[in-house]
Scaffold this motif. Structure first.
Motif, PDB file in Angstrom:
ATOM      1  N   PHE A  30       0.833  -1.208   0.000  1.00  0.00           N
ATOM      2  CA  PHE A  30       0.000   0.000   0.000  1.00  0.00           C
ATOM      3  C   PHE A  30       0.864   1.253   0.000  1.00  0.00           C
ATOM      4  CE2 PHE A  30      -2.338   3.334   2.355  1.00  0.00           C
ATOM      5  CZ  PHE A  30      -3.406   3.509   1.476  1.00  0.00           C
ATOM      6  N   ASP A  31       1.949   1.232   0.761  1.00  0.00           N
ATOM      7  CA  ASP A  31       2.832   2.396   0.848  1.00  0.00           C
ATOM      8  C   ASP A  31       3.453   2.716  -0.513  1.00  0.00           C
ATOM      9  OD1 ASP A  31       4.260   4.384   2.566  1.00  0.00           O
ATOM     10  OD2 ASP A  31       6.009   3.260   1.867  1.00  0.00           O
ATOM     11  N   LYS A  32       3.792   1.690  -1.272  1.00  0.00           N
ATOM     12  CA  LYS A  32       4.383   1.908  -2.595  1.00  0.00           C
ATOM     13  C   LYS A  32       3.343   2.447  -3.590  1.00  0.00           C
ATOM     14  CE  LYS A  32       8.341  -1.232  -2.511  1.00  0.00           C
ATOM     15  NZ  LYS A  32       9.309  -0.306  -3.145  1.00  0.00           N
ATOM     16  N   ILE A  33       2.139   1.891  -3.542  1.00  0.00           N
ATOM     17  CA  ILE A  33       1.077   2.392  -4.420  1.00  0.00           C
ATOM     18  C   ILE A  33       0.772   3.846  -4.088  1.00  0.00           C
ATOM     19  CG2 ILE A  33      -1.383   2.175  -4.954  1.00  0.00           C
ATOM     20  CD1 ILE A  33      -1.005  -0.880  -4.662  1.00  0.00           C
ATOM     21  N   LYS A  34       0.689   4.133  -2.827  1.00  0.00           N
ATOM     22  CA  LYS A  34       0.444   5.499  -2.380  1.00  0.00           C
ATOM     23  C   LYS A  34       1.584   6.423  -2.823  1.00  0.00           C
ATOM     24  CE  LYS A  34      -0.764   7.943   1.928  1.00  0.00           C
ATOM     25  NZ  LYS A  34      -0.898   7.786   3.403  1.00  0.00           N
ATOM     26  N   GLY A  35       2.818   5.936  -2.737  1.00  0.00           N
ATOM     27  CA  GLY A  35       3.964   6.728  -3.182  1.00  0.00           C
ATOM     28  C   GLY A  35       3.937   7.020  -4.665  1.00  0.00           C
ATOM     29  N   GLY A  36       3.445   6.064  -5.459  1.00  0.00           N
ATOM     30  CA  GLY A  36       3.351   6.283  -6.898  1.00  0.00           C
ATOM     31  C   GLY A  36       2.377   7.388  -7.249  1.00  0.00           C
ATOM     32  N   TRP A  37       1.189   7.370  -6.646  1.00  0.00           N
ATOM     33  CA  TRP A  37       0.195   8.405  -6.925  1.00  0.00           C
ATOM     34  C   TRP A  37       0.629   9.761  -6.375  1.00  0.00           C
ATOM     35  CZ3 TRP A  37      -3.303   7.747 -10.488  1.00  0.00           C
ATOM     36  CH2 TRP A  37      -3.790   6.474 -10.779  1.00  0.00           C
ATOM     37  N   ALA A  38       1.186   9.757  -5.177  1.00  0.00           N
ATOM     38  CA  ALA A  38       1.644  11.018  -4.588  1.00  0.00           C
ATOM     39  C   ALA A  38       2.794  11.607  -5.393  1.00  0.00           C
ATOM     40  CB  ALA A  38       2.071  10.796  -3.141  1.00  0.00           C
ATOM     41  N   GLY A  39       3.715  10.737  -5.833  1.00  0.00           N
ATOM     42  CA  GLY A  39       4.848  11.216  -6.623  1.00  0.00           C
ATOM     43  C   GLY A  39       4.414  11.888  -7.909  1.00  0.00           C
ATOM     44  N   GLN A  40       3.438  11.285  -8.585  1.00  0.00           N
ATOM     45  CA  GLN A  40       2.909  11.915  -9.803  1.00  0.00           C
ATOM     46  C   GLN A  40       2.393  13.320  -9.518  1.00  0.00           C
ATOM     47  OE1 GLN A  40       0.071   9.665 -12.357  1.00  0.00           O
ATOM     48  NE2 GLN A  40       0.242   8.128 -10.744  1.00  0.00           N
ATOM     49  N   THR A  41       1.640  13.435  -8.448  1.00  0.00           N
ATOM     50  CA  THR A  41       0.996  14.706  -8.118  1.00  0.00           C
ATOM     51  C   THR A  41       2.035  15.771  -7.771  1.00  0.00           C
ATOM     52  OG1 THR A  41      -0.872  13.422  -7.253  1.00  0.00           O
ATOM     53  CG2 THR A  41      -0.794  15.763  -6.703  1.00  0.00           C
ATOM     54  N   ILE A  42       3.044  15.383  -7.008  1.00  0.00           N
ATOM     55  CA  ILE A  42       4.119  16.310  -6.678  1.00  0.00           C
ATOM     56  C   ILE A  42       4.861  16.726  -7.946  1.00  0.00           C
ATOM     57  CG2 ILE A  42       6.317  16.564  -5.455  1.00  0.00           C
ATOM     58  CD1 ILE A  42       5.170  14.469  -3.410  1.00  0.00           C
ATOM     59  N   GLY A  43       5.167  15.748  -8.798  1.00  0.00           N
ATOM     60  CA  GLY A  43       5.944  16.028 -10.001  1.00  0.00           C
ATOM     61  C   GLY A  43       5.259  16.956 -10.978  1.00  0.00           C
ATOM     62  N   VAL A  44       3.975  16.735 -11.226  1.00  0.00           N
ATOM     63  CA  VAL A  44       3.263  17.600 -12.177  1.00  0.00           C
ATOM     64  C   VAL A  44       3.101  18.998 -11.601  1.00  0.00           C
ATOM     65  CG1 VAL A  44       0.890  17.049 -11.457  1.00  0.00           C
ATOM     66  CG2 VAL A  44       1.344  17.690 -13.820  1.00  0.00           C
ATOM     67  N   SER A  45       2.965  19.089 -10.286  1.00  0.00           N
ATOM     68  CA  SER A  45       2.875  20.402  -9.647  1.00  0.00           C
ATOM     69  C   SER A  45       4.208  21.138  -9.742  1.00  0.00           C
ATOM     70  CB  SER A  45       2.465  20.256  -8.175  1.00  0.00           C
ATOM     71  OG  SER A  45       1.223  19.602  -8.054  1.00  0.00           O
ATOM     72  N   PHE A  46       5.297  20.411  -9.555  1.00  0.00           N
ATOM     73  CA  PHE A  46       6.625  21.010  -9.613  1.00  0.00           C
ATOM     74  C   PHE A  46       6.905  21.597 -11.004  1.00  0.00           C
ATOM     75  CE2 PHE A  46      11.212  20.646 -10.465  1.00  0.00           C
ATOM     76  CZ  PHE A  46      11.705  21.457  -9.450  1.00  0.00           C
ATOM     77  N   GLY A  47       6.567  20.844 -12.061  1.00  0.00           N
ATOM     78  CA  GLY A  47       6.863  21.303 -13.417  1.00  0.00           C
ATOM     79  C   GLY A  47       5.786  22.160 -14.046  1.00  0.00           C
ATOM     80  N   SER A  48       4.747  22.444 -13.307  1.00  0.00           N
ATOM     81  CA  SER A  48       3.532  23.061 -13.848  1.00  0.00           C
ATOM     82  C   SER A  48       3.773  24.292 -14.714  1.00  0.00           C
ATOM     83  CB  SER A  48       2.581  23.420 -12.700  1.00  0.00           C
ATOM     84  OG  SER A  48       3.243  24.257 -11.748  1.00  0.00           O
ATOM     85  N   TYR A  49       4.548  25.234 -14.216  1.00  0.00           N
ATOM     86  CA  TYR A  49       4.664  26.520 -14.898  1.00  0.00           C
ATOM     87  C   TYR A  49       5.659  26.504 -16.060  1.00  0.00           C
ATOM     88  CZ  TYR A  49       2.158  28.134 -10.771  1.00  0.00           C
ATOM     89  OH  TYR A  49       1.220  28.292  -9.775  1.00  0.00           O
ATOM     90  N   THR A  50       6.267  25.365 -16.314  1.00  0.00           N
ATOM     91  CA  THR A  50       7.274  25.286 -17.375  1.00  0.00           C
ATOM     92  C   THR A  50       6.766  24.578 -18.631  1.00  0.00           C
ATOM     93  OG1 THR A  50       8.213  23.144 -16.698  1.00  0.00           O
ATOM     94  CG2 THR A  50       9.024  25.111 -15.560  1.00  0.00           C
ATOM     95  N   GLU A  51       5.591  23.970 -18.571  1.00  0.00           N
ATOM     96  CA  GLU A  51       5.104  23.097 -19.645  1.00  0.00           C
ATOM     97  C   GLU A  51       5.144  23.768 -21.014  1.00  0.00           C
ATOM     98  OE1 GLU A  51       1.122  20.440 -20.682  1.00  0.00           O
ATOM     99  OE2 GLU A  51       0.946  22.247 -19.470  1.00  0.00           O
ATOM    100  N   PHE A  52       5.885  23.159 -21.932  1.00  0.00           N
ATOM    101  CA  PHE A  52       6.015  23.596 -23.323  1.00  0.00           C
ATOM    102  C   PHE A  52       6.440  25.059 -23.469  1.00  0.00           C
ATOM    103  CE2 PHE A  52       3.288  19.819 -24.059  1.00  0.00           C
ATOM    104  CZ  PHE A  52       4.205  19.121 -24.837  1.00  0.00           C
TER     105      PHE A  52
END
Length: 520
Positions: free
Chosen positions: A41-63
């Motif tokens: 469960f911790d790994k599955i949770k880490g996968g979804w959380a990681g995606q959310t953190i990552g897209v937020s981090f790169g948000s203002y740079t897209e294309f």
């Protein structure tokens, strides 16, 4: 990156080194993996959380950085409240997540073996806006071209684009240690909107997530996942090059970026990227994901920084990289610095869905338990036993075989009744859109016909509604090489609406002027 010139806030995160893997979480014997339910469960949770953190981090740079990387001196902003602000002010940013959730919801309603038509229908009728391969596929499905034909390159000029690559996370997260089962789901879902390298992007990402449950070593995850992609594909060759360049230049991600730029960024498919710095091709952006993971060396901040700084789809790429790394280390292993603010959004329902992060943590976990049991493993009260799968290559397929863009001609005019143009080659794509005039509130669906050399080849609906729009006006590949005349006829013009032609791209069966041969 000599001095690791990262934004100031991230430096704080480096003070605590990241330990890869979940201690005492698993025990491997031969072809089976025993892992506690808590660690799973911790790994599955880490996968979804990681995606959310990552897209937020790169948000203002897209294309915003196409054909270049983001320089060291440029700060990529981050704060504790960034994810909440983005969820409130820019919810459409999270297409990486809510697209996945469309498919997670289908599985929740219809089971892990849900038919492809159910995935396609849910995707096509969802309320969110789409672009590129996704929108071309949506139009196809709504107009009678079912999956997998909806994603085939003859029907979808964006078949090699990144779309399924950023949506395949769910397939890997629900198939821990079972990359072939993840590929089977990607075969169904990925072919709704992609083909060839576009499909391989999702197969590869899904396999990396799957293998992140059983391997702590990032290089092992990448190399094993690449085995799911046929070696003769350009996708496989591109990622293999990145692995090789990383070994050759282990401390210089920019040198690898230049190598990718030089060898792999020539766009053939996506009409928006042909004769343009924009590149939404799956293999190129997957190369940036892999570079971020390799050069990041397990450091959460550095991994996102590099995947973002490589440019192009620079919110989706750190999302994929952080999601995979988050699966390796688990939710508890993600540095606290990056999880600050997560608690403020984990109960927030993503726009266009009925799911929050806390909901999908549990839902994806239950799907994983069902897949583990279905694929020969067992689920106990405290532990699960996963029957590990040796990665197998999916079938070979190639988009845009023998198709080379040779010219682009600007048009920029309304098609009041007819538009004609001539070209010499083997195919064309006419770009444009159907629109409402200023002040017009009612939508209209144009009916237009395409004639080639006097013969009617297609009649198509051109809706002015953004959600159901046709992404290109008309296209045709695999014509006999030679001169052709195209005529577009609008059958039901409207005084309150117009069809605008932007430009057309011409293709042939060899590069213009044999330039590739001269450069050898």
């Amino acid at each position: 990156m000599k001095a690791r010139k990262l934004h100031g806030l991230a430096v704080i995160a480096f003070l605590c080194s990241l330990k890869i893997g979940s201690p005492a979480a698993k025990d491997t014997v031969n072809d089976k993996l025993t892992i506690s339910r808590k660690a799973l469960f911790d790994k599955i949770k880490g996968g979804w959380a990681g995606q959310t953190i990552g897209v937020s981090f790169g948000s203002y740079t897209e294309f915003k950085y196409n054909g270049t990387f983001i320089q060291d001196y440029q700060t990529i902003p981050w704060s504790d409240g960034q994810m909440k602000k983005l969820m409130d002010d820019w919810p459409d940013l999270f297409d990486d997540i809510y697209m996945d959730l469309t498919f997670v919801d289908v599985i929740e309603r219809l089971g892990v073996n849900a038919p492809v038509d159910s995935f396609a229908s849910a995707f096509a009728h969802a309320g969110y806006g789409l672009w590129h391969a996704n929108q071309a596929a949506r139009y196809n499905i709504l107009n009678g071209i079912a999956a997998p034909a909806s994603g085939h390159w003859l029907n979808n000029p964006h078949a090699d684009d990144i779309d399924y690559q950023i949506e395949a996370d769910f397939a890997g997260l629900m198939n821990p240690g079972m990359p072939n089962s993840a590929s089977a789901i990607s075969d169904k879902v990925g072919h709704i909107m992609t083909y060839g390298d576009g499909w391989y992007g999702g197969v590869f990402i899904g396999a990396m997530y799957s293998l992140a449950f059983i391997h702590d070593d990032i290089e092992k995850v990448i190399n094993e996942a690449l085995r799911t992609v046929p070696e003769q594909s350009t996708f496989h060759q591109c990622i293999a090059d990145v692995i090789r360049w990383h070994k050759k230049y282990p401390r210089d991600w920019k040198r690898t970026w230049f190598e990718i730029q030089q060898k792999w960024t020539e766009e053939v498919g996506c009409p928006e990227g042909v004769f343009s710095p924009l590149n939404i091709d799956a293999k190129v952006n997957a190369a940036y994901v892999v570079a971020g993971l390799l050069y990041g060396r397990g450091d959460f901040a550095l991994t996102m920084e590099i995947a973002t700084r490589m440019g192009q789809d620079s919110d989706c790429n750190p999302s994929s990289a952080a999601g995979i790394l988050g699966t390796i280390v688990g939710y508890d292993g993600i540095p606290d610095y990056w999880k600050k603010g997560l608690e403020n959004i984990e109960d927030v329902v993503f726009k266009y869905t009925q799911m929050s992060l806390n909901t999908v943590y549990q839902t994806s976990y239950q799907h994983a338990l069902k897949m583990i049991a279905q694929e020969g493993g067992s689920v106990g009260e405290d532990v699960v036993v996963i029957k590990k799968q040796v990665p197998q290559a999916v079938r070979y397929e190639k988009s845009f075989e023998g198709v080379f863009p040779i010219s682009k001609t600007e048009v920029h005019q309304n098609i009041n009744n007819e538009l004609s143009f001539e070209f010499e080659g083997t195919g064309f794509v006419l770009r444009g859109s159907a629109n409402k005039n200023s002040g017009q509130r009612e939508e209209h669906v144009f009916v237009a016909e395409c004639y080639i050399n006097g013969a009617k080849v297609e009649e198509a609906k051109l809706p002015t509604e953004f959600r159901t729009r046709r992404y290109e006006l008309f296209w045709k590949y695999q014509l006999p090489k030679g001169k052709h005349r195209v005529k577009i006829v609008v059958r039901n013009p409207s005084p309150g609406h117009h069809v605008r032609a932007w430009d057309y791209i011409v293709y042939s069966d060899e590069p213009a002027n044999g330039i590739h041969e001269h450069l050898q």
